[in-house]
Scaffold this active site. Structure first.
Site, PDB file in Angstrom:
ATOM      1  CG  ASP A  66      49.006  34.495  45.572  1.00 44.87           C
ATOM      2  OD1 ASP A  66      49.772  34.927  44.703  1.00 44.87           O
ATOM      3  OD2 ASP A  66      48.801  35.088  46.648  1.00 44.87           O
ATOM      4  CG  ASP A  94      47.898  35.662  50.532  1.00 42.81           C
ATOM      5  OD1 ASP A  94      48.265  36.675  49.910  1.00 42.81           O
ATOM      6  OD2 ASP A  94      48.365  35.328  51.628  1.00 42.81           O
ATOM      7  CB  CYS A 153      33.562  42.926  39.608  1.00 43.22           C
ATOM      8  SG  CYS A 153      34.616  44.156  40.401  1.00 43.22           S
ATOM      9  CD  GLU A 198      51.659  35.722  41.481  1.00 49.45           C
ATOM     10  OE1 GLU A 198      51.581  36.924  41.277  1.00 49.45           O
ATOM     11  OE2 GLU A 198      52.050  35.238  42.557  1.00 49.45           O
TER      12      GLU A 198
HETATM   13 ZN   LIG Z   1      34.791  43.555  42.564  1.00 52.04          ZN
END
Ligand SMILES: [Zn+2]
Length: 219
Positions: free
Chosen positions: A5, A182, A156, A89
């Site tokens: 990143d 980051d 998640c 990216e």
């Molecule tokens: Zn989470």
């Protein structure tokens, strides 16, 4: 495989938790540069002293550029050697640089104003890093879509702007996962699938014919 990143706090964050900082000028050198610039602003035109100050400024800038280039070479060599696949990216750095500078046939407008913006983006050597990486690890650099990489939880997948507690800290409001912001983004990049073909993903009307050398020469 590793995700990288373009960090805001640090220059580059890796999905394995490593933080890489691009070297710049020392605090003393920065102070000196500021003093020289103030002096240069007050110069009388055509004076020898003005010339000397300008040369001193140019030397400091060159030193900073050398250090960044050196960092970019070392870091790209290291990443190409250590990882079979490097994900980054898909950024618009090149498109922005290009839009400001234009082409030989069609010179860009408002180059100076845009240069200020681009300087900030290019300051951490990101565009150059990706270009050198592609050169040293041909076919082993993949670009992923950048959307929400900084706001999404890499544990998640919950996306929320409240997740970003500060510039440096990420804390998921859904699962409580905490991470360097980051590094969290780098983990998201590592988990994402690459944009289909090179040049197929066109954010905001980016030019089709990409030339990595352009980014390299712009730094
Ligand atoms: Zn989470």
């Amino acid at each position: 495989m590793i995700g990288v990143d373009r960090g805001v706090v640090v220059s580059a964050a890796l999905s394995d938790g490593q933080l890489l900082c691009v070297p710049g000028l020392t605090t003393g050198e920065q102070q000196r540069l500021r003093r020289l610039r103030r002096r240069f602003a007050r110069r009388s035109y055509g004076s020898n002293r003005g010339d000397r100050v300008r040369q001193a400024i140019a030397r400091l800038i060159a030193r900073r550029t050398d250090r960044r280039k050196d960092w970019v070479e070392k870091t790209s060599t290291d990443l190409a050697r250590r990882f079979d696949l490097v994900k980054v990216e898909e950024l618009r750095i090149r498109a922005m640089t290009r839009s400001a500078r234009g082409t030989v046939g069609r010179p860009g407008r408002r180059v100076r104003q845009k240069a200020g913006l681009n300087r900030g983006i290019l300051a951490n050597g990101w565009g150059l890093l990706v270009a050198r990486l592609e050169h040293k690890a041909p076919g082993r650099v993949e670009k992923v879509k950048a959307a929400f990489t900084s706001l999404q939880c890499s544990a998640c997948a919950h996306i929320a702007s409240e997740n970003r507690k500060s510039q440096a800290e990420f804390r998921c409001t859904a699962c409580g996962f905490t991470c360097h912001a980051d590094v969290n983004a780098a983990r998201n990049i590592a988990a994402r699938r690459a944009v289909t073909a090179r040049g197929a993903f066109q954010p905001l009307g980016e030019a089709v014919n990409r030339e990595p050398q352009l980014a390299a020469s712009a730094v």
